[in-house]
Design a protein around this motif. Sequence first.
Motif, PDB file in Angstrom:
ATOM      1  N   TYR A 166       0.785  -1.217   0.007  1.00 29.93           N
ATOM      2  CA  TYR A 166      -0.030  -0.092  -0.052  1.00 29.93           C
ATOM      3  C   TYR A 166       0.871   1.177   0.041  1.00 29.93           C
ATOM      4  N   GLY A 167       1.946   1.171  -0.552  1.00 28.70           N
ATOM      5  CA  GLY A 167       2.859   2.307  -0.765  1.00 28.70           C
ATOM      6  C   GLY A 167       3.663   2.687   0.526  1.00 28.70           C
ATOM      7  N   LYS A 168       3.447   1.723   1.534  1.00 30.17           N
ATOM      8  CA  LYS A 168       4.184   1.772   2.836  1.00 30.17           C
ATOM      9  C   LYS A 168       5.180   0.725   3.249  1.00 30.17           C
ATOM     10  N   LYS A 169       6.282   1.197   3.938  1.00 29.81           N
ATOM     11  CA  LYS A 169       7.328   0.561   4.448  1.00 29.81           C
ATOM     12  C   LYS A 169       7.016  -0.551   5.690  1.00 29.81           C
ATOM     13  N   ASN A 170       7.126  -1.702   5.190  1.00 24.88           N
ATOM     14  CA  ASN A 170       6.996  -2.706   6.429  1.00 24.88           C
ATOM     15  C   ASN A 170       5.485  -2.782   6.742  1.00 24.88           C
ATOM     16  N   TRP A 171       4.362  -2.617   5.786  1.00 23.58           N
ATOM     17  CA  TRP A 171       3.021  -2.643   6.237  1.00 23.58           C
ATOM     18  C   TRP A 171       2.751  -4.227   6.484  1.00 23.58           C
ATOM     19  N   LEU A 172       3.171  -5.028   6.011  1.00 25.68           N
ATOM     20  CA  LEU A 172       2.956  -6.788   6.267  1.00 25.68           C
ATOM     21  C   LEU A 172       4.038  -7.236   7.022  1.00 25.68           C
ATOM     22  N   GLY A 173       3.914  -7.831   8.149  1.00 27.60           N
ATOM     23  CA  GLY A 173       4.990  -8.320   8.835  1.00 27.60           C
ATOM     24  C   GLY A 173       4.761  -9.263   9.886  1.00 27.60           C
ATOM     25  N   THR A 174       5.639  -9.917  10.429  1.00 24.17           N
ATOM     26  CA  THR A 174       5.429 -11.013  11.588  1.00 24.17           C
ATOM     27  C   THR A 174       6.498 -10.220  12.605  1.00 24.17           C
ATOM     28  N   PHE A 175       6.122 -10.780  13.913  1.00 17.71           N
ATOM     29  CA  PHE A 175       7.210 -10.577  15.062  1.00 17.71           C
ATOM     30  C   PHE A 175       7.536 -12.073  15.239  1.00 17.71           C
ATOM     31  N   ALA A 176       8.703 -12.617  14.788  1.00 18.20           N
ATOM     32  CA  ALA A 176       9.204 -13.957  14.791  1.00 18.20           C
ATOM     33  C   ALA A 176      10.709 -13.916  14.947  1.00 18.20           C
ATOM     34  N   PRO A 177      11.213 -14.335  16.268  1.00 18.82           N
ATOM     35  CA  PRO A 177      12.516 -14.145  16.594  1.00 18.82           C
ATOM     36  C   PRO A 177      13.313 -15.289  15.740  1.00 18.82           C
ATOM     37  N   PRO A 178      14.401 -15.033  15.360  1.00 21.43           N
ATOM     38  CA  PRO A 178      15.089 -16.002  14.620  1.00 21.43           C
ATOM     39  C   PRO A 178      15.686 -17.011  15.377  1.00 21.43           C
ATOM     40  N   HIS A 179      16.036 -18.362  14.820  1.00 21.32           N
ATOM     41  CA  HIS A 179      16.567 -19.371  15.690  1.00 21.32           C
ATOM     42  C   HIS A 179      18.097 -18.998  15.843  1.00 21.32           C
ATOM     43  N   ALA A 180      18.762 -18.333  15.159  1.00 27.80           N
ATOM     44  CA  ALA A 180      20.232 -17.910  15.198  1.00 27.80           C
ATOM     45  C   ALA A 180      20.711 -16.919  14.425  1.00 27.80           C
ATOM     46  N   VAL A 181      21.682 -15.942  14.389  1.00 33.07           N
ATOM     47  CA  VAL A 181      21.833 -15.018  13.562  1.00 33.07           C
ATOM     48  C   VAL A 181      23.400 -15.341  13.189  1.00 33.07           C
ATOM     49  N   LEU A 182      24.022 -15.420  12.174  1.00 35.29           N
ATOM     50  CA  LEU A 182      25.420 -15.694  11.945  1.00 35.29           C
ATOM     51  C   LEU A 182      25.922 -14.484  11.302  1.00 35.29           C
ATOM     52  N   ASN A 183      26.879 -13.479  11.997  1.00 36.14           N
ATOM     53  CA  ASN A 183      27.331 -12.619  11.235  1.00 36.14           C
ATOM     54  C   ASN A 183      28.746 -12.639  10.801  1.00 36.14           C
ATOM     55  N   ASP A 184      28.875 -12.996   9.563  1.00 39.01           N
ATOM     56  CA  ASP A 184      30.214 -13.237   8.762  1.00 39.01           C
ATOM     57  C   ASP A 184      30.805 -11.935   8.322  1.00 39.01           C
ATOM     58  N   LEU A 185      31.733 -11.248   9.171  1.00 39.96           N
ATOM     59  CA  LEU A 185      32.403  -9.850   9.156  1.00 39.96           C
ATOM     60  C   LEU A 185      32.924  -9.968   7.570  1.00 39.96           C
ATOM     61  N   ASP A 186      33.450 -10.959   7.062  1.00 37.52           N
ATOM     62  CA  ASP A 186      34.242 -11.070   5.855  1.00 37.52           C
ATOM     63  C   ASP A 186      33.129 -10.532   4.527  1.00 37.52           C
ATOM     64  N   PHE A 187      31.807 -10.591   4.839  1.00 37.23           N
ATOM     65  CA  PHE A 187      30.957 -10.138   3.781  1.00 37.23           C
ATOM     66  C   PHE A 187      31.098  -8.633   3.491  1.00 37.23           C
ATOM     67  N   LEU A 188      31.269  -7.739   4.688  1.00 32.59           N
ATOM     68  CA  LEU A 188      31.348  -6.329   4.646  1.00 32.59           C
ATOM     69  C   LEU A 188      32.488  -5.487   3.677  1.00 32.59           C
ATOM     70  N   ALA A 189      33.527  -6.723   3.261  1.00 25.95           N
ATOM     71  CA  ALA A 189      34.572  -6.157   2.586  1.00 25.95           C
ATOM     72  C   ALA A 189      34.166  -5.881   1.241  1.00 25.95           C
TER      73      ALA A 189
END
Length: 404
Positions: A166-189
């Motif tokens: 509807y022309g709006k950011k994040n209008w459809l969504g859920t609250f659902a915590p992830p099982h895990a978050v894996l931050n590979d800092l090599d991607f940032l380069a």
Amino acid sequence: MPLTRVIEQTVPVTFRYAVHFTHGLFAPHNPVFRDALAGTAGEPVKVLCVLDAGVLQAFPSLESQIGAYFARHAGALRLVAPPLVVPGGERVKQEGGHVQRVQDAIHAHGIDRHSYVVVVGGGAVIDMVGFAAGTAHRGVRLVRVPTTVLAQNDSGVGVKNSVNAYGKKNWLGTFAPPHAVLNDLDFLAALGDRDWRGGLAEAVKVALLKDAAFFAWLEEHAPALVARDLSAMEHAVYRCAELHLAHIAGSGDPFEMGSSRPLDFGHWAAHKLESLTNYALRHGEAVAVGLALDCTYAALKGMLSESDWRRVLDLLLGLRLPVYVPELGTSAQDPADPKSVLSGLNEFREHLGGRLTIPLLTAIGQATEVHEMDFGLLRRSVGILQNLHEKRGTPWLSIQAPAC
């Protein structure tokens, strides 16, 4: 018998998930990915992987690396199909069909509530795949592998998933915590300069709200961050993620049942500016403009000292982040006009669920909340930022609080 009977029940629910920081996530010898997903029943767990096309372009061997990793750890993990590739950037949240593609794959490969969807990509792709996973079987396990500064330090570590509508950011969504978050800092380069710097807006935001010492660290290390010093960025990402997670866990309202959302500081204008620019303005850049606007407003209101206001603007400019875009000035007129940035206040109120609540600074590291904003002062704030933008490099303009 009474006319009315009521049974009340309280259901306590605790979510626990880890955010890992590593290098070479898919290197065969790195156990982080395997250990985050491996089950205890002796059977390999099923995994569906979704990849951001932009990440794949930057790392052409990523698909083969993922395949080799699963082959190495076949006793613990089973990749059900070659990775599903989806477009990167905000378009994946704008265009129809991408959520359905992910859900179709979840269905086709029998991904159930004891299997995993792994998403590797930027914040928009993580949002979209998280929404698809959160609505399949009422929620299947999601593992996020964020690949941008903004996703690793903010959007990828939280509990929200969404797409635009509807022309709006994040209008459809859920609250659902992830099982895990894996931050590979090599991607940032591999990030371009805009995405490298843009994610730092969220670090500035959370430092302004929560941690004056971290703000001072950002001031000191701004030249190194702009020069793409990876060790400086690693610290910025880690501390920013740490502060976001502490707020989510300790604020008492992780699923935003109320109308107070301190971590959305600067976001009422940011979300509207993204929409007005058809998402040519990246989220981090829009947040930087939103922070500049709200801090200038707080200074004009007499809530924030001029010296602190200058520090905020100096840091944003020092990080090469925008404090003004044309859509801010040309549209800041009628709040009833949907093409006006000021109409973002009403959209934000709706997003909150009724009462407008805006975080504003009283000092660096300290904030309060207000429930209305003066349109006249907002327009003056826009004018100051426009003047600063046009006369960048000239002496600072004096900012005066309005007379009482």
